[in-house]
Design a protein around this motif. Structure first.
Motif, PDB file in Angstrom:
ATOM      1  N   ASP A   7      47.241 117.452  46.545  1.00  0.00           N
ATOM      2  CA  ASP A   7      47.362 117.987  47.898  1.00  0.00           C
ATOM      3  C   ASP A   7      47.803 119.446  47.955  1.00  0.00           C
ATOM      4  N   GLY A   8      47.978 120.098  46.831  1.00  0.00           N
ATOM      5  CA  GLY A   8      48.476 121.455  46.837  1.00  0.00           C
ATOM      6  C   GLY A   8      49.954 121.483  47.168  1.00  0.00           C
ATOM      7  N   THR A   9      50.394 122.601  47.704  1.00  0.00           N
ATOM      8  CA  THR A   9      51.829 122.760  47.948  1.00  0.00           C
ATOM      9  C   THR A   9      52.200 122.855  49.422  1.00  0.00           C
ATOM     10  N   ALA A  10      51.250 122.720  50.313  1.00  0.00           N
ATOM     11  CA  ALA A  10      51.537 122.881  51.741  1.00  0.00           C
ATOM     12  C   ALA A  10      52.572 121.874  52.237  1.00  0.00           C
ATOM     13  N   ALA A  11      52.441 120.621  51.860  1.00  0.00           N
ATOM     14  CA  ALA A  11      53.407 119.609  52.313  1.00  0.00           C
ATOM     15  C   ALA A  11      54.799 119.895  51.753  1.00  0.00           C
ATOM     16  N   THR A  12      54.862 120.379  50.538  1.00  0.00           N
ATOM     17  CA  THR A  12      56.155 120.714  49.945  1.00  0.00           C
ATOM     18  C   THR A  12      56.761 121.926  50.636  1.00  0.00           C
ATOM     19  N   ARG A  13      55.944 122.876  51.012  1.00  0.00           N
ATOM     20  CA  ARG A  13      56.470 124.026  51.765  1.00  0.00           C
ATOM     21  C   ARG A  13      57.028 123.573  53.100  1.00  0.00           C
ATOM     22  N   ALA A  14      56.347 122.672  53.774  1.00  0.00           N
ATOM     23  CA  ALA A  14      56.856 122.142  55.048  1.00  0.00           C
ATOM     24  C   ALA A  14      58.166 121.391  54.823  1.00  0.00           C
ATOM     25  N   TRP A  15      58.219 120.598  53.774  1.00  0.00           N
ATOM     26  CA  TRP A  15      59.429 119.853  53.418  1.00  0.00           C
ATOM     27  C   TRP A  15      60.585 120.812  53.171  1.00  0.00           C
ATOM     28  N   ALA A  16      60.329 121.863  52.413  1.00  0.00           N
ATOM     29  CA  ALA A  16      61.377 122.834  52.096  1.00  0.00           C
ATOM     30  C   ALA A  16      61.822 123.593  53.344  1.00  0.00           C
ATOM     31  N   THR A  17      60.892 123.947  54.203  1.00  0.00           N
ATOM     32  CA  THR A  17      61.222 124.679  55.423  1.00  0.00           C
ATOM     33  C   THR A  17      62.166 123.871  56.309  1.00  0.00           C
ATOM     34  N   ALA A  18      62.013 122.569  56.294  1.00  0.00           N
ATOM     35  CA  ALA A  18      62.893 121.702  57.089  1.00  0.00           C
ATOM     36  C   ALA A  18      64.271 121.535  56.455  1.00  0.00           C
ATOM     37  N   ARG A  19      64.448 122.048  55.233  1.00  0.00           N
ATOM     38  CA  ARG A  19      65.703 121.878  54.500  1.00  0.00           C
ATOM     39  C   ARG A  19      66.265 123.202  53.989  1.00  0.00           C
ATOM     40  N   THR A  25      66.137 123.726  44.399  1.00  0.00           N
ATOM     41  CA  THR A  25      65.776 124.313  43.119  1.00  0.00           C
ATOM     42  C   THR A  25      64.267 124.222  42.921  1.00  0.00           C
ATOM     43  N   LEU A  26      63.782 124.963  41.951  1.00  0.00           N
ATOM     44  CA  LEU A  26      62.375 124.888  41.598  1.00  0.00           C
ATOM     45  C   LEU A  26      62.027 123.462  41.164  1.00  0.00           C
ATOM     46  N   ALA A  27      62.927 122.814  40.459  1.00  0.00           N
ATOM     47  CA  ALA A  27      62.703 121.428  40.041  1.00  0.00           C
ATOM     48  C   ALA A  27      62.610 120.497  41.259  1.00  0.00           C
ATOM     49  N   ASP A  28      63.437 120.742  42.284  1.00  0.00           N
ATOM     50  CA  ASP A  28      63.359 119.945  43.513  1.00  0.00           C
ATOM     51  C   ASP A  28      61.983 120.087  44.164  1.00  0.00           C
ATOM     52  N   LEU A  29      61.518 121.315  44.263  1.00  0.00           N
ATOM     53  CA  LEU A  29      60.224 121.573  44.900  1.00  0.00           C
ATOM     54  C   LEU A  29      59.084 120.936  44.107  1.00  0.00           C
ATOM     55  N   ALA A  30      59.108 121.130  42.798  1.00  0.00           N
ATOM     56  CA  ALA A  30      58.065 120.557  41.956  1.00  0.00           C
ATOM     57  C   ALA A  30      58.097 119.032  42.018  1.00  0.00           C
ATOM     58  N   GLY A  31      59.282 118.465  42.012  1.00  0.00           N
ATOM     59  CA  GLY A  31      59.405 117.016  42.115  1.00  0.00           C
ATOM     60  C   GLY A  31      58.863 116.485  43.429  1.00  0.00           C
ATOM     61  N   GLN A  32      59.164 117.186  44.507  1.00  0.00           N
ATOM     62  CA  GLN A  32      58.644 116.780  45.818  1.00  0.00           C
ATOM     63  C   GLN A  32      57.119 116.817  45.834  1.00  0.00           C
ATOM     64  N   ALA A  33      56.554 117.772  45.128  1.00  0.00           N
ATOM     65  CA  ALA A  33      55.094 117.911  45.062  1.00  0.00           C
ATOM     66  C   ALA A  33      54.470 116.994  44.007  1.00  0.00           C
ATOM     67  N   GLN A  53      60.497 130.945  44.463  1.00  0.00           N
ATOM     68  CA  GLN A  53      61.804 131.509  44.789  1.00  0.00           C
ATOM     69  C   GLN A  53      61.701 132.636  45.816  1.00  0.00           C
ATOM     70  N   ARG A  54      60.715 133.487  45.652  1.00  0.00           N
ATOM     71  CA  ARG A  54      60.535 134.591  46.598  1.00  0.00           C
ATOM     72  C   ARG A  54      60.129 134.058  47.970  1.00  0.00           C
ATOM     73  N   TRP A  55      59.245 133.075  47.995  1.00  0.00           N
ATOM     74  CA  TRP A  55      58.838 132.461  49.258  1.00  0.00           C
ATOM     75  C   TRP A  55      60.037 131.820  49.953  1.00  0.00           C
ATOM     76  N   LEU A  56      60.845 131.080  49.191  1.00  0.00           N
ATOM     77  CA  LEU A  56      62.014 130.407  49.753  1.00  0.00           C
ATOM     78  C   LEU A  56      62.998 131.428  50.329  1.00  0.00           C
ATOM     79  N   ALA A  57      63.237 132.508  49.615  1.00  0.00           N
ATOM     80  CA  ALA A  57      64.122 133.552  50.129  1.00  0.00           C
ATOM     81  C   ALA A  57      63.561 134.147  51.421  1.00  0.00           C
ATOM     82  N   GLY A  58      62.254 134.355  51.476  1.00  0.00           N
ATOM     83  CA  GLY A  58      61.635 134.883  52.685  1.00  0.00           C
ATOM     84  C   GLY A  58      61.781 133.939  53.872  1.00  0.00           C
ATOM     85  N   GLN A  59      61.637 132.646  53.620  1.00  0.00           N
ATOM     86  CA  GLN A  59      61.811 131.665  54.692  1.00  0.00           C
ATOM     87  C   GLN A  59      63.254 131.648  55.183  1.00  0.00           C
ATOM     88  N   ARG A  60      64.181 131.771  54.259  1.00  0.00           N
ATOM     89  CA  ARG A  60      65.599 131.791  54.631  1.00  0.00           C
ATOM     90  C   ARG A  60      65.936 133.055  55.418  1.00  0.00           C
TER      91      ARG A  60
END
Length: 114
Positions: A7-19, A25-33, A53-60
């Motif tokens: 499914d790519g990473t879109a669902a994981t990005r949405a998951w991360a944005t909600a949290r 961590t990178l391991a958390d994101l990869a595990g979710q995906a 990491q750069r994307w996550l910092a930008g979202q924050r």
């Protein structure tokens, strides 16, 4: 149900944005995906043009800016809610991203009277 590796990473990005306020961590994101860290990092970069990491910092940073613009929360609270942990970390990231402190950003956006 977590996304499948196809499914790519879109669902994981949405998951991360909600949290964003949680440590992620990178391991958390990869595990979710449901991908290895290496595969996730490669796919993520292919899809977004950024490292996770750069994307996550930008979202924050985007969340912190929104909170500075629309709330009267303290900088400490905004730092915690946006996942920076401390006001000092938020100040460092915001200054690097847009060149101003959280207080100066809030004043620029709202004007001197707030």
């Amino acid at each position: 149900m977590p996304p499948s590796a196809g499914d790519g990473t879109a669902a994981t990005r949405a998951w991360a944005t909600a949290r964003l306020g949680e440590p992620l961590t990178l391991a958390d994101l990869a595990g979710q995906a449901r991908m290895s860290v290496r595969t996730f990092t490669r796919r993520f970069r292919d899809e977004t043009g950024l490292s996770p990491q750069r994307w996550l910092a930008g979202q924050r940073i985007a969340l912190a800016r929104q909170l500075l613009e629309t709330t009267d929360l303290t900088v400490d609270r905004i730092a915690a809610d946006a996942g920076f942990g401390t006001a000092a970390s938020l100040r460092q990231h915001l200054r690097a991203a847009i060149g101003v402190s959280p207080g100066a950003y809030r004043r620029m956006y709202r004007g001197p009277q707030g």
